[in-house]
Design a protein around this motif. Structure first.
Motif, PDB file in Angstrom:
ATOM      1  N   GLY A  42      -3.081  33.482  77.735  1.00  0.00           N
ATOM      2  CA  GLY A  42      -3.457  32.684  76.794  1.00  0.00           C
ATOM      3  C   GLY A  42      -2.737  33.090  75.610  1.00  0.00           C
ATOM      4  O   GLY A  42      -1.991  32.477  74.904  1.00  0.00           O
ATOM      5  N   TRP A  43      -2.905  34.382  75.086  1.00  0.00           N
ATOM      6  CA  TRP A  43      -2.225  34.969  73.760  1.00  0.00           C
ATOM      7  C   TRP A  43      -1.074  35.316  73.844  1.00  0.00           C
ATOM      8  O   TRP A  43      -0.154  34.707  73.370  1.00  0.00           O
ATOM      9  CB  TRP A  43      -3.321  36.114  73.314  1.00  0.00           C
ATOM     10  CG  TRP A  43      -2.507  36.966  72.365  1.00  0.00           C
ATOM     11  CD1 TRP A  43      -2.192  38.342  72.499  1.00  0.00           C
ATOM     12  CD2 TRP A  43      -2.106  36.436  71.009  1.00  0.00           C
ATOM     13  NE1 TRP A  43      -1.725  38.990  71.336  1.00  0.00           N
ATOM     14  CE2 TRP A  43      -1.530  37.867  70.525  1.00  0.00           C
ATOM     15  CE3 TRP A  43      -1.886  35.473  70.374  1.00  0.00           C
ATOM     16  CZ2 TRP A  43      -1.010  38.020  69.140  1.00  0.00           C
ATOM     17  CZ3 TRP A  43      -1.413  35.399  68.850  1.00  0.00           C
ATOM     18  CH2 TRP A  43      -1.034  36.839  68.563  1.00  0.00           C
ATOM     19  N   THR A  44      -0.572  36.207  74.886  1.00  0.00           N
ATOM     20  CA  THR A  44       0.782  36.447  74.946  1.00  0.00           C
ATOM     21  C   THR A  44       1.723  35.660  75.628  1.00  0.00           C
ATOM     22  O   THR A  44       2.727  35.390  74.946  1.00  0.00           O
ATOM     23  CB  THR A  44       0.813  38.171  75.912  1.00  0.00           C
ATOM     24  OG1 THR A  44      -0.098  38.954  75.265  1.00  0.00           O
ATOM     25  CG2 THR A  44       2.140  38.819  75.792  1.00  0.00           C
ATOM     26  N   ALA A  45       1.568  35.229  76.526  1.00  0.00           N
ATOM     27  CA  ALA A  45       2.596  34.420  77.436  1.00  0.00           C
ATOM     28  C   ALA A  45       2.602  32.959  76.360  1.00  0.00           C
ATOM     29  O   ALA A  45       3.974  32.542  76.129  1.00  0.00           O
ATOM     30  CB  ALA A  45       1.824  33.820  78.565  1.00  0.00           C
ATOM     31  N   LEU A  46       1.646  32.374  75.875  1.00  0.00           N
ATOM     32  CA  LEU A  46       1.786  31.254  75.190  1.00  0.00           C
ATOM     33  C   LEU A  46       2.329  31.520  73.870  1.00  0.00           C
ATOM     34  O   LEU A  46       3.107  30.577  73.009  1.00  0.00           O
ATOM     35  CB  LEU A  46       0.358  30.552  74.914  1.00  0.00           C
ATOM     36  CG  LEU A  46      -0.149  29.723  76.033  1.00  0.00           C
ATOM     37  CD1 LEU A  46      -1.368  29.183  75.475  1.00  0.00           C
ATOM     38  CD2 LEU A  46       0.764  28.795  76.647  1.00  0.00           C
ATOM     39  N   THR A  47       2.155  32.781  73.159  1.00  0.00           N
ATOM     40  CA  THR A  47       2.865  32.974  72.013  1.00  0.00           C
ATOM     41  C   THR A  47       4.366  33.043  72.265  1.00  0.00           C
ATOM     42  O   THR A  47       5.099  32.733  71.520  1.00  0.00           O
ATOM     43  CB  THR A  47       2.361  34.517  71.385  1.00  0.00           C
ATOM     44  OG1 THR A  47       1.007  34.161  70.998  1.00  0.00           O
ATOM     45  CG2 THR A  47       3.154  34.641  70.144  1.00  0.00           C
TER      46      THR A  47
END
Length: 123
Positions: A42-47
């Motif tokens: 959620g946080w890392t990959a989508l950022t």
């Protein structure tokens, strides 16, 4: 699309931190898999995807970019909701929801990888 993904990822970051804070406060680490997947996918990959789509807007215009956006953003919540309730309620009957969400998310990520290899060009 890039900015939208970054904003979505910020929501996942807040959720991931809230789950981590809860686990630390309650000294209960049952939700660790949910916490880890929300922070990573959620946080890392989508950022990172959002940054790439923002820096290289042609990537966001492709069909594979759009497929990635939708599959990642449909599959991940399904997987996380299923995993959350499977862990909290200790119900293995919810594992097909987890598997379905994981499959949808994985297909989205494979679409992203395909898009990068096919369409990311040096200027």
């Amino acid at each position: 699309m890039g900015i939208t993904l970054i904003k979505i990822s910020a929501a996942y970051f807040a959720i991931g931190v809230a789950i981590g804070y809860y686990m630390s406060s309650a000294h209960s680490y049952t939700l660790t898999p949910v916490h880890v997947h929300i922070n990573l996918l959620g946080w890392t990959a989508l950022t990172l995807a959002g940054i790439l789509y923002h820096l290289f807007p042609d990537l966001a215009k492709t069909l594979s970019g759009k497929i990635h956006f939708w599959l990642h953003n449909v599959g991940l919540p399904l997987m996380m909701i299923g995993l959350f309730f499977a862990l909290v309620l200790e119900k293995e009957a919810l594992l097909p929801l987890v598997a379905t969400g994981a499959t949808i998310t994985s297909l989205g990520i494979f679409s992203f990888v395909f898009n990068i290899f096919k369409n990311l060009k040096a200027t």
